[in-house]
Design a protein around this motif. Structure first.
Motif, PDB file in Angstrom:
ATOM      1  N   ARG A  18       0.972  -1.098  -0.068  1.00 31.90           N
ATOM      2  CA  ARG A  18      -0.075  -0.206  -0.017  1.00 31.90           C
ATOM      3  C   ARG A  18       0.658   1.382  -0.024  1.00 31.90           C
ATOM      4  NH1 ARG A  18      -5.795  -0.532  -0.668  1.00 31.90           N
ATOM      5  NH2 ARG A  18      -6.590   1.284  -0.036  1.00 31.90           N
ATOM      6  N   ARG A  19       0.349   2.245  -0.653  1.00 32.12           N
ATOM      7  CA  ARG A  19       1.042   3.222  -0.752  1.00 32.12           C
ATOM      8  C   ARG A  19       0.438   4.697  -0.093  1.00 32.12           C
ATOM      9  NH1 ARG A  19       4.079   7.197  -5.387  1.00 32.12           N
ATOM     10  NH2 ARG A  19       1.858   7.802  -5.680  1.00 32.12           N
ATOM     11  N   LEU A  20       0.779   5.206   0.910  1.00 29.74           N
ATOM     12  CA  LEU A  20       0.263   6.439   1.636  1.00 29.74           C
ATOM     13  C   LEU A  20       0.714   7.731   0.915  1.00 29.74           C
ATOM     14  CD1 LEU A  20      -0.132   5.400   5.055  1.00 29.74           C
ATOM     15  CD2 LEU A  20      -1.477   4.851   3.676  1.00 29.74           C
ATOM     16  N   SER A  21       0.047   8.959   0.816  1.00 31.34           N
ATOM     17  CA  SER A  21       0.399   9.979   0.469  1.00 31.34           C
ATOM     18  C   SER A  21       0.021  11.046   1.269  1.00 31.34           C
ATOM     19  CB  SER A  21      -0.264  10.448  -1.011  1.00 31.34           C
ATOM     20  OG  SER A  21       0.256   9.421  -1.927  1.00 31.34           O
ATOM     21  N   CYS A  22       0.679  12.077   1.469  1.00 31.63           N
ATOM     22  CA  CYS A  22       0.656  13.293   2.389  1.00 31.63           C
ATOM     23  C   CYS A  22       0.744  14.472   1.627  1.00 31.63           C
ATOM     24  CB  CYS A  22       1.347  13.245   3.721  1.00 31.63           C
ATOM     25  SG  CYS A  22       1.271  14.599   4.744  1.00 31.63           S
ATOM     26  N   VAL A  23      -0.386  15.359   1.481  1.00 34.39           N
ATOM     27  CA  VAL A  23      -0.251  16.628   0.593  1.00 34.39           C
ATOM     28  C   VAL A  23      -0.101  17.745   1.560  1.00 34.39           C
ATOM     29  CG1 VAL A  23      -1.100  18.234  -1.109  1.00 34.39           C
ATOM     30  CG2 VAL A  23      -0.996  15.503  -1.367  1.00 34.39           C
ATOM     31  N   ALA A  24       0.776  18.477   1.435  1.00 29.53           N
ATOM     32  CA  ALA A  24       1.062  19.885   2.315  1.00 29.53           C
ATOM     33  C   ALA A  24       0.571  20.958   1.660  1.00 29.53           C
ATOM     34  CB  ALA A  24       2.539  19.774   2.879  1.00 29.53           C
TER      35      ALA A  24
END
Length: 127
Positions: A18-24
């Motif tokens: 699984r790949r998690l993303s976090c956008v700032a």
């Protein structure tokens, strides 16, 4: 202020990825060191991985070393957590966090080092 929004969580079978993303948003992303933490029900928040502002150095918890990879794309204001060979014990709410680029690399595993946090994304690994 920095706003962080995680995505990519869900239900996944043990052994899968699984790949998690976090956008700032809100400030210059490249001026922040970034971390991923996780918290399972009834447990304390624990460090998973961190990456410095340039992407040149990373840090991992022993429990995920060799299975998880943190990376960032400063042009997209995004930090990623690639999770491979997932185990049921990886089940948790995963949070990304940001701290200024001058923060000490050796403290990046400590939640208190971070100034900004996202709301989290749930990852559930079934056996």
């Amino acid at each position: 202020q920095v706003q962080l929004v995680e995505s990519g969580g869900g239900l996944v079978q043990a052994g899968n990825s699984r790949r998690l993303s976090c956008v700032a948003s809100g400030r210059t992303f490249s001026r922040y060191n970034m971390g991923w933490f996780r918290q399972a029900p009834g447990k304390e928040r624990e460090f998973v991985a961190a990456i410095v502002w340039s992407g040149g150095s990373t840090l991992y918890a022993d429990s995920v070393k060799g299975r998880f990879t943190i990376s960032r794309d400063n042009a997209k204001n995004t930090v990623y957590l690639q999770m491979n060979s997932l185990k049921p014990e990886d089940t948790a709410n995963y949070y990304c966090a940001a701290t200024g680029y001058k923060s000490n690399y050796y403290y990046l595993g400590k939640p208190d080092e971070y100034d900004y946090w996202g709301q989290g994304t749930q990852v559930t690994v079934s056996s």
